[in-house]
Design a protein around this motif. Sequence first.
Motif, PDB file in Angstrom:
ATOM      1  N   GLU A 155       0.819  -1.206   0.000  1.00 20.43           N
ATOM      2  CA  GLU A 155       0.000   0.000   0.000  1.00 20.43           C
ATOM      3  C   GLU A 155       0.857   1.262   0.000  1.00 20.43           C
ATOM      4  N   LYS A 156       1.590   1.430  -1.113  1.00 24.06           N
ATOM      5  CA  LYS A 156       2.469   2.587  -1.290  1.00 24.06           C
ATOM      6  C   LYS A 156       2.242   3.120  -2.695  1.00 24.06           C
ATOM      7  N   LEU A 157       2.125   4.424  -2.829  1.00 26.91           N
ATOM      8  CA  LEU A 157       1.794   5.024  -4.117  1.00 26.91           C
ATOM      9  C   LEU A 157       2.773   4.626  -5.228  1.00 26.91           C
ATOM     10  N   ASP A 158       4.078   4.688  -4.974  1.00 22.28           N
ATOM     11  CA  ASP A 158       5.048   4.362  -6.029  1.00 22.28           C
ATOM     12  C   ASP A 158       4.894   2.931  -6.519  1.00 22.28           C
ATOM     13  N   PHE A 159       4.643   2.033  -5.590  1.00 20.78           N
ATOM     14  CA  PHE A 159       4.487   0.625  -5.985  1.00 20.78           C
ATOM     15  C   PHE A 159       3.182   0.429  -6.759  1.00 20.78           C
ATOM     16  N   GLN A 160       2.110   1.067  -6.319  1.00 22.44           N
ATOM     17  CA  GLN A 160       0.814   0.936  -7.005  1.00 22.44           C
ATOM     18  C   GLN A 160       0.894   1.471  -8.433  1.00 22.44           C
ATOM     19  N   LYS A 161       1.739   2.470  -8.666  1.00 22.37           N
ATOM     20  CA  LYS A 161       1.934   2.976 -10.033  1.00 22.37           C
ATOM     21  C   LYS A 161       2.517   1.887 -10.925  1.00 22.37           C
ATOM     22  N   LYS A 162       3.451   1.133 -10.390  1.00 25.04           N
ATOM     23  CA  LYS A 162       4.046   0.028 -11.164  1.00 25.04           C
ATOM     24  C   LYS A 162       3.012  -1.066 -11.419  1.00 25.04           C
ATOM     25  N   VAL A 163       2.206  -1.346 -10.392  1.00 27.95           N
ATOM     26  CA  VAL A 163       1.178  -2.382 -10.533  1.00 27.95           C
ATOM     27  C   VAL A 163       0.181  -1.987 -11.636  1.00 27.95           C
ATOM     28  N   ALA A 164      -0.199  -0.716 -11.668  1.00 31.54           N
ATOM     29  CA  ALA A 164      -1.130  -0.241 -12.698  1.00 31.54           C
ATOM     30  C   ALA A 164      -0.546  -0.494 -14.089  1.00 31.54           C
ATOM     31  N   GLU A 165       0.747  -0.244 -14.253  1.00 34.72           N
ATOM     32  CA  GLU A 165       1.404  -0.494 -15.546  1.00 34.72           C
ATOM     33  C   GLU A 165       1.414  -1.990 -15.867  1.00 34.72           C
ATOM     34  N   SER A 166       1.696  -2.818 -14.881  1.00 39.33           N
ATOM     35  CA  SER A 166       1.728  -4.270 -15.095  1.00 39.33           C
ATOM     36  C   SER A 166       0.357  -4.795 -15.520  1.00 39.33           C
ATOM     37  N   TYR A 167      -0.685  -4.310 -14.839  1.00 36.86           N
ATOM     38  CA  TYR A 167      -2.047  -4.758 -15.175  1.00 36.86           C
ATOM     39  C   TYR A 167      -2.347  -4.504 -16.652  1.00 36.86           C
ATOM     40  N   LYS A 168      -1.865  -3.358 -17.176  1.00 35.34           N
ATOM     41  CA  LYS A 168      -2.154  -2.994 -18.563  1.00 35.34           C
ATOM     42  C   LYS A 168      -1.656  -4.030 -19.552  1.00 35.34           C
ATOM     43  N   THR A 169      -0.622  -4.765 -19.183  1.00 40.24           N
ATOM     44  CA  THR A 169      -0.059  -5.768 -20.101  1.00 40.24           C
ATOM     45  C   THR A 169      -0.833  -7.095 -20.023  1.00 40.24           C
ATOM     46  N   LEU A 170      -1.794  -7.184 -19.105  1.00 42.73           N
ATOM     47  CA  LEU A 170      -2.461  -8.480 -18.866  1.00 42.73           C
ATOM     48  C   LEU A 170      -3.854  -8.597 -19.461  1.00 42.73           C
ATOM     49  N   HIS A 171      -4.384  -7.469 -19.996  1.00 44.34           N
ATOM     50  CA  HIS A 171      -5.751  -7.499 -20.561  1.00 44.34           C
ATOM     51  C   HIS A 171      -5.880  -8.596 -21.610  1.00 44.34           C
ATOM     52  N   ASP A 172      -6.937  -9.394 -21.525  1.00 41.25           N
ATOM     53  CA  ASP A 172      -7.228 -10.380 -22.569  1.00 41.25           C
ATOM     54  C   ASP A 172      -8.711 -10.291 -22.928  1.00 41.25           C
ATOM     55  N   VAL A 173      -9.196 -11.230 -23.750  1.00 44.00           N
ATOM     56  CA  VAL A 173     -10.586 -11.135 -24.243  1.00 44.00           C
ATOM     57  C   VAL A 173     -11.633 -11.183 -23.131  1.00 44.00           C
ATOM     58  N   SER A 174     -11.272 -11.760 -21.994  1.00 48.98           N
ATOM     59  CA  SER A 174     -12.259 -11.875 -20.910  1.00 48.98           C
ATOM     60  C   SER A 174     -12.405 -10.570 -20.110  1.00 48.98           C
ATOM     61  N   TRP A 175     -11.552  -9.546 -20.404  1.00 48.71           N
ATOM     62  CA  TRP A 175     -11.552  -8.312 -19.601  1.00 48.71           C
ATOM     63  C   TRP A 175     -12.595  -7.303 -20.034  1.00 48.71           C
ATOM     64  N   LYS A 176     -13.209  -6.687 -19.014  1.00 52.88           N
ATOM     65  CA  LYS A 176     -14.039  -5.513 -19.251  1.00 52.88           C
ATOM     66  C   LYS A 176     -13.541  -4.465 -18.259  1.00 52.88           C
ATOM     67  N   VAL A 177     -13.219  -3.286 -18.778  1.00 52.99           N
ATOM     68  CA  VAL A 177     -12.717  -2.223 -17.914  1.00 52.99           C
ATOM     69  C   VAL A 177     -13.887  -1.361 -17.451  1.00 52.99           C
ATOM     70  N   VAL A 178     -13.979  -1.182 -16.146  1.00 52.98           N
ATOM     71  CA  VAL A 178     -15.055  -0.386 -15.556  1.00 52.98           C
ATOM     72  C   VAL A 178     -14.419   0.817 -14.852  1.00 52.98           C
ATOM     73  N   ASP A 179     -14.962   2.001 -15.105  1.00 49.65           N
ATOM     74  CA  ASP A 179     -14.428   3.210 -14.471  1.00 49.65           C
ATOM     75  C   ASP A 179     -14.775   3.201 -12.979  1.00 49.65           C
ATOM     76  N   ALA A 180     -13.774   2.970 -12.153  1.00 52.30           N
ATOM     77  CA  ALA A 180     -13.993   2.806 -10.709  1.00 52.30           C
ATOM     78  C   ALA A 180     -14.085   4.129  -9.974  1.00 52.30           C
ATOM     79  N   CYS A 181     -13.983   5.255 -10.724  1.00 48.97           N
ATOM     80  CA  CYS A 181     -14.078   6.572 -10.087  1.00 48.97           C
ATOM     81  C   CYS A 181     -15.511   7.091 -10.078  1.00 48.97           C
ATOM     82  N   GLN A 182     -16.398   6.367 -10.718  1.00 45.84           N
ATOM     83  CA  GLN A 182     -17.818   6.741 -10.690  1.00 45.84           C
ATOM     84  C   GLN A 182     -18.360   6.511  -9.282  1.00 45.84           C
ATOM     85  N   PRO A 183     -19.522   7.117  -8.992  1.00 47.87           N
ATOM     86  CA  PRO A 183     -20.156   6.815  -7.698  1.00 47.87           C
ATOM     87  C   PRO A 183     -20.367   5.306  -7.544  1.00 47.87           C
ATOM     88  N   ILE A 184     -20.291   4.841  -6.322  1.00 47.77           N
ATOM     89  CA  ILE A 184     -20.319   3.410  -6.014  1.00 47.77           C
ATOM     90  C   ILE A 184     -21.535   2.709  -6.656  1.00 47.77           C
TER      91      ILE A 184
END
Length: 210
Positions: A155-184
């Motif tokens: 739970e550190k900002l610098d590390f989470q930035k790297k994780v966000a980049e890593s996730y981007k390389t993992l998208h496959d056909v089963s993925w749907k991206v949902v904007d998590a900044c919308q109201p709950i």
Amino acid sequence: VEGTRKESRGALIVLEGLDRSGKSSQCSRLVSYLEGQGISAELWRFPDRTTNVGQMISAYLSNTSQLDDHTIHLLFSANRWEKRSLMETKLKTGTTLIVDRYSYSGVAFSASKGLDIEWCKAPEIGLLAPDLVAYLDISPQKAAERGGYGDERYEKLDFQKKVAESYKTLHDVSWKVVDACQPIEDVEKQLQEIALDCVTECQKGKPLSP
Ligand code: T5A
Ligand code: NA
């Protein structure tokens, strides 16, 4: 196929995202919603901290134990393997599983430490493939603002930035991206729609893989 009607199976639906993206809140809301629609559904999460392996992971995450990066990676994977047969049984007997984190977390977090990505993916081969991965998309900065990070290891900002980049390389056909900044409630609505579509497809006989 022709003429034979398969017993309808449950769907394997995974929620992924950065720490604080809203996965746990949405997973429980989604399970309630599906149950309300008369669909048999269960909430699962990884790591599953209730098993022996899970307790080792929990101690590592809370910084009460230290482990080599490869070792903890394999423990996270082992924690999924120890639940694999139960997972398969549940799905085949018609229960939909809403899973809070899965293999993608395993790969994204370990790769962010500098481990080779192919090495990270290898122990995940043979686990059940999700029918749907809903990625709760939020910037690391916005996620960090939500209630503040606790004391857990990643739970550190610098590390989470790297994780966000890593996730981007993992998208496959089963993925749907949902904007998590919308109201709950808006995130919830969107998840309900894509989850229901997925459950319907599985009921119609979409095969479980591998
Ligand atoms: N990990 C995990 C690995 O390294 N390898 C692996 O193989 C696996 C499986 C586990 C850690 O282990 C790593 C990843 C993690 O670092 P965890 O127990 O899963 O950690 O904990 P987190 O996923 O980090 O759980 P969090 O509680 O941090 O995040 P959630 O579940 O995404 O978010 P949630 O629902 O608890 O919400 C967080 C806060 O935001 C608010 C909520 O009310 C709450 O306060 N919120 C919103 N606010 C505004 N708008 C919205 N739409 C909101 N949605 C939620
Ligand atoms: Na969580």
